[in-house]
Write a protein that holds these residues in place. Structure first.
Motif, PDB file in Angstrom:
ATOM      1  N   GLU A 311      98.137  54.516  52.849  1.00 59.85           N
ATOM      2  CA  GLU A 311      97.683  53.611  53.905  1.00 59.85           C
ATOM      3  C   GLU A 311      96.215  53.807  54.241  1.00 59.85           C
ATOM      4  O   GLU A 311      95.584  52.966  54.879  1.00 59.85           O
ATOM      5  N   LYS A 312      95.643  54.929  53.791  1.00 60.26           N
ATOM      6  CA  LYS A 312      94.229  55.212  54.042  1.00 60.26           C
ATOM      7  C   LYS A 312      93.389  55.009  52.792  1.00 60.26           C
ATOM      8  O   LYS A 312      92.267  55.515  52.697  1.00 60.26           O
ATOM      9  N   GLY A 313      93.939  54.301  51.816  1.00 63.60           N
ATOM     10  CA  GLY A 313      93.208  54.024  50.598  1.00 63.60           C
ATOM     11  C   GLY A 313      93.413  55.031  49.495  1.00 63.60           C
ATOM     12  O   GLY A 313      92.776  54.930  48.437  1.00 63.60           O
ATOM     13  N   GLY A 314      94.290  56.006  49.710  1.00 65.40           N
ATOM     14  CA  GLY A 314      94.558  57.009  48.693  1.00 65.40           C
ATOM     15  C   GLY A 314      95.613  56.564  47.703  1.00 65.40           C
ATOM     16  O   GLY A 314      96.090  55.424  47.728  1.00 65.40           O
ATOM     17  N   VAL A 315      96.028  57.486  46.827  1.00 66.27           N
ATOM     18  CA  VAL A 315      96.978  57.160  45.758  1.00 66.27           C
ATOM     19  C   VAL A 315      98.197  58.081  45.777  1.00 66.27           C
ATOM     20  O   VAL A 315      99.011  58.043  44.860  1.00 66.27           O
ATOM     21  N   VAL A 316      98.352  58.892  46.819  1.00 62.87           N
ATOM     22  CA  VAL A 316      99.367  59.939  46.836  1.00 62.87           C
ATOM     23  C   VAL A 316     100.532  59.569  47.752  1.00 62.87           C
ATOM     24  O   VAL A 316     100.330  59.122  48.888  1.00 62.87           O
ATOM     25  N   THR A 317     101.768  59.789  47.253  1.00 61.98           N
ATOM     26  CA  THR A 317     102.977  59.624  48.058  1.00 61.98           C
ATOM     27  C   THR A 317     103.928  60.787  47.769  1.00 61.98           C
ATOM     28  O   THR A 317     103.711  61.569  46.845  1.00 61.98           O
ATOM     29  N   GLY A 318     104.991  60.865  48.567  1.00 65.94           N
ATOM     30  CA  GLY A 318     106.054  61.830  48.294  1.00 65.94           C
ATOM     31  C   GLY A 318     105.635  63.280  48.375  1.00 65.94           C
ATOM     32  O   GLY A 318     106.095  64.112  47.596  1.00 65.94           O
ATOM     33  N   THR A 319     104.786  63.618  49.344  1.00 64.62           N
ATOM     34  CA  THR A 319     104.291  64.986  49.473  1.00 64.62           C
ATOM     35  C   THR A 319     105.345  65.874  50.136  1.00 64.62           C
ATOM     36  O   THR A 319     105.826  65.569  51.221  1.00 64.62           O
ATOM     37  N   ARG A 340     103.535  62.577  44.223  1.00 65.24           N
ATOM     38  CA  ARG A 340     103.394  61.569  43.178  1.00 65.24           C
ATOM     39  C   ARG A 340     102.086  60.820  43.399  1.00 65.24           C
ATOM     40  O   ARG A 340     101.575  60.778  44.523  1.00 65.24           O
ATOM     41  N   THR A 341     101.563  60.241  42.333  1.00 63.99           N
ATOM     42  CA  THR A 341     100.391  59.379  42.464  1.00 63.99           C
ATOM     43  C   THR A 341     100.688  58.041  41.795  1.00 63.99           C
ATOM     44  O   THR A 341     101.693  57.895  41.081  1.00 63.99           O
ATOM     45  N   SER A 342      99.807  57.096  42.001  1.00 60.66           N
ATOM     46  CA  SER A 342      99.991  55.799  41.362  1.00 60.66           C
ATOM     47  C   SER A 342      99.963  55.939  39.842  1.00 60.66           C
ATOM     48  O   SER A 342     100.570  55.141  39.121  1.00 60.66           O
ATOM     49  N   LYS A 359      92.687  78.842  65.747  1.00 60.50           N
ATOM     50  CA  LYS A 359      92.732  79.831  66.814  1.00 60.50           C
ATOM     51  C   LYS A 359      93.782  79.497  67.865  1.00 60.50           C
ATOM     52  O   LYS A 359      94.318  80.383  68.523  1.00 60.50           O
ATOM     53  N   ASN A 360      94.066  78.205  68.042  1.00 60.41           N
ATOM     54  CA  ASN A 360      95.081  77.802  69.022  1.00 60.41           C
ATOM     55  C   ASN A 360      96.500  77.852  68.454  1.00 60.41           C
ATOM     56  O   ASN A 360      97.453  77.445  69.118  1.00 60.41           O
ATOM     57  N   GLY A 361      96.630  78.354  67.224  1.00 61.38           N
ATOM     58  CA  GLY A 361      97.942  78.499  66.605  1.00 61.38           C
ATOM     59  C   GLY A 361      98.397  77.318  65.797  1.00 61.38           C
ATOM     60  O   GLY A 361      99.437  77.381  65.125  1.00 61.38           O
ATOM     61  N   LYS A 362      97.631  76.222  65.815  1.00 66.05           N
ATOM     62  CA  LYS A 362      98.032  75.041  65.060  1.00 66.05           C
ATOM     63  C   LYS A 362      97.831  75.246  63.571  1.00 66.05           C
ATOM     64  O   LYS A 362      96.850  75.839  63.123  1.00 66.05           O
ATOM     65  N   LEU A 363      98.784  74.758  62.806  1.00 70.63           N
ATOM     66  CA  LEU A 363      98.724  74.815  61.345  1.00 70.63           C
ATOM     67  C   LEU A 363      98.173  73.489  60.833  1.00 70.63           C
ATOM     68  O   LEU A 363      98.625  72.417  61.253  1.00 70.63           O
ATOM     69  N   VAL A 364      97.223  73.568  59.918  1.00 74.81           N
ATOM     70  CA  VAL A 364      96.585  72.376  59.367  1.00 74.81           C
ATOM     71  C   VAL A 364      96.561  72.475  57.849  1.00 74.81           C
ATOM     72  O   VAL A 364      96.162  73.507  57.295  1.00 74.81           O
ATOM     73  N   VAL A 365      96.996  71.427  57.162  1.00 76.09           N
ATOM     74  CA  VAL A 365      96.884  71.340  55.696  1.00 76.09           C
ATOM     75  C   VAL A 365      95.795  70.329  55.365  1.00 76.09           C
ATOM     76  O   VAL A 365      95.822  69.193  55.835  1.00 76.09           O
ATOM     77  N   GLU A 366      94.836  70.738  54.560  1.00 74.03           N
ATOM     78  CA  GLU A 366      93.707  69.878  54.216  1.00 74.03           C
ATOM     79  C   GLU A 366      94.039  69.071  52.967  1.00 74.03           C
ATOM     80  O   GLU A 366      93.441  69.236  51.909  1.00 74.03           O
ATOM     81  N   GLY A 367      95.014  68.182  53.097  1.00 79.34           N
ATOM     82  CA  GLY A 367      95.440  67.396  51.963  1.00 79.34           C
ATOM     83  C   GLY A 367      96.288  66.217  52.408  1.00 79.34           C
ATOM     84  O   GLY A 367      96.490  66.041  53.614  1.00 79.34           O
TER      85      GLY A 367
END
Length: 377
Positions: A311-319, A340-342, A359-367
């Motif tokens: 939805e943001k212009g990428g090609v990745v689904t099913g993560t 999966r990708t297109s 630092k606030n304990g939140k987990l973030v994945v850069e992907g």
């Protein structure tokens, strides 16, 4: 003058740190997702003084294969490392999904390597379609051969289970986490009521994540399993929208909570998990936290932390169905998952992206990412 020199030195070091990724990229030390490994449910084991080993669903007949890598980027196939037909084999390779050899995870423990995995149990008097249980096999090397510890599953909870994950706590106790399958597990909820009102589904089946303490020799469990995570009951629950997409998009009449991976940071236990249909575009990852390995767990407000980007212009689904590893220098936390990708179509392939605990304990994945990025150092 000394203050000026110190300030200039500090500014240089800060600039160097901020630009490490850019410098590595300029030097050509980059990699790009997806990796050339066609695994579902990938799990990476880092063996100190050796290399990384990856295990997953697929790539082998009636068992599991492995890959090895010195740097998490260049992977060499090691061949099949577990065969269901070993002398203690307890599974049924003729059952549905070719025996359902799924989601292996390997742990180094007291000088040996232990593989926990899911498969169809050959003891099936009522002829259930989904008769999954969890087994454990042992080897002297990460490349096997892995031989089942016993000629039966670790334990039988009385319902089908998959997606084993093991936590070795600092107090010496060991915990097994798993997912109770959706199979014959219809659950009432506002989402189920809504689906009936649409005329789509009569029932909605759900899978739930459980935890239980393991015996030190992996011969069984201690106490009764505890339900830790399940899909939301009410539609106004903040997690309901993303965890119900398989139903609300009319993919299937099931809501999943599976693929759990637990770890401890400070005094907090984190549990990442996957929701929605593993074979669809809406598979995504969230997490929950607790002060105890057996809960109660509270789902995070910033869920999902990993999801499709089309939805943001990428090609990745099913993560989804991720594991966690660390860079060779031990400084960077990395999320290993399939997607999966297109271009890859229905084939599940492996992605590795950076992740952080803020630092606030939140987990973030850069992907998910598909652009070139610096190799983990």
């Amino acid at each position: 003058m000394k203050r000026t020199i110190k300030a200039a030195t500090g500014l240089f070091l800060l600039t160097l740190a901020l630009n490490t990724t850019e410098l590595q990229a300029q030097a050509g030390r980059t990699y790009q997702n997806p990796l050339p490994v066609a695994f579902g449910d990938p799990y990476v084991l880092q063996v100190k003084g050796d290399k990384y080993y990856m295990y997953g669903t697929g790539g082998a007949k009636n068992g599991f294969a492995a890959y090895s890598s010195p740097d998490l980027v260049n992977w060499k196939k090691e061949g099949q490392v577990y065969y269901a037909g070993n002398q203690n084999g307890w599974s049924d390779s003729t059952a549905a999904w070719n025996g359902a050899y799924w989601a292996p995870e390997v742990y180094e423990y007291k000088g040996k390597f232990y593989m926990f995995y899911s498969a169809q149990w050959k003891e099936n008097p009522t002829k259930e379609l989904e008769n999954f249980r969890i087994g454990v096999a042992v080897a002297d090397r990460p490349t096997g051969p892995f031989i089942d510890l016993h000629n039966k599953p670790v334990f039988d909870p009385g319902y089908p289970i998959i997606d084993a994950n093991v936590l070795f706590d600092k107090d010496g106790r060991i915990y097994l986490y798993y997912s109770r399958c959706c199979y014959k597990h219809a659950v009432e909820s506002e989402v189920a009521t809504w689906a009936r009102q649409q005329g789509w589904y009569d029932t909605i089946e759900e899978s739930w994540v459980y935890g239980v303490e393991l015996k030190p020799d992996f011969s069984g469990v201690i106490g009764e399993p505890v339900m830790l995570l399940r899909p939301p009951v009410k539609m106004n629950d903040k997690q309901a929208e993303w965890e119900s997409r398989s139903v609300t998009s009319k993919e299937v009449n099931r809501r999943w909570t599976e693929g759990s991976v637990a770890f401890k940071k400070g005094d907090t236990y984190y549990m990442m998990y996957s929701a929605n249909y593993f074979g669809g575009k809406n598979y995504a990852v969230g997490y929950a936290t607790s002060k105890s390995p057996l809960g109660p767990f509270t789902k995070a407000t910033n869920n999902p932390v990993l999801q499709k980007n089309v939805e943001k212009g990428g090609v990745v689904t099913g993560t989804g169905h991720n594991s966690i590893t660390w860079s060779p220098d031990g400084k960077e936390m990395l999320c290993v998952y399939h997607a999966r990708t297109s271009a890859t179509g229905d084939k599940r392939v492996v992605f590795i992206d950076r992740m952080k605990i803020l630092k606030n304990g939140k987990l973030v994945v850069e992907g998910p990412t598909t652009a070139p990025q610096a190799v983990p150092e």
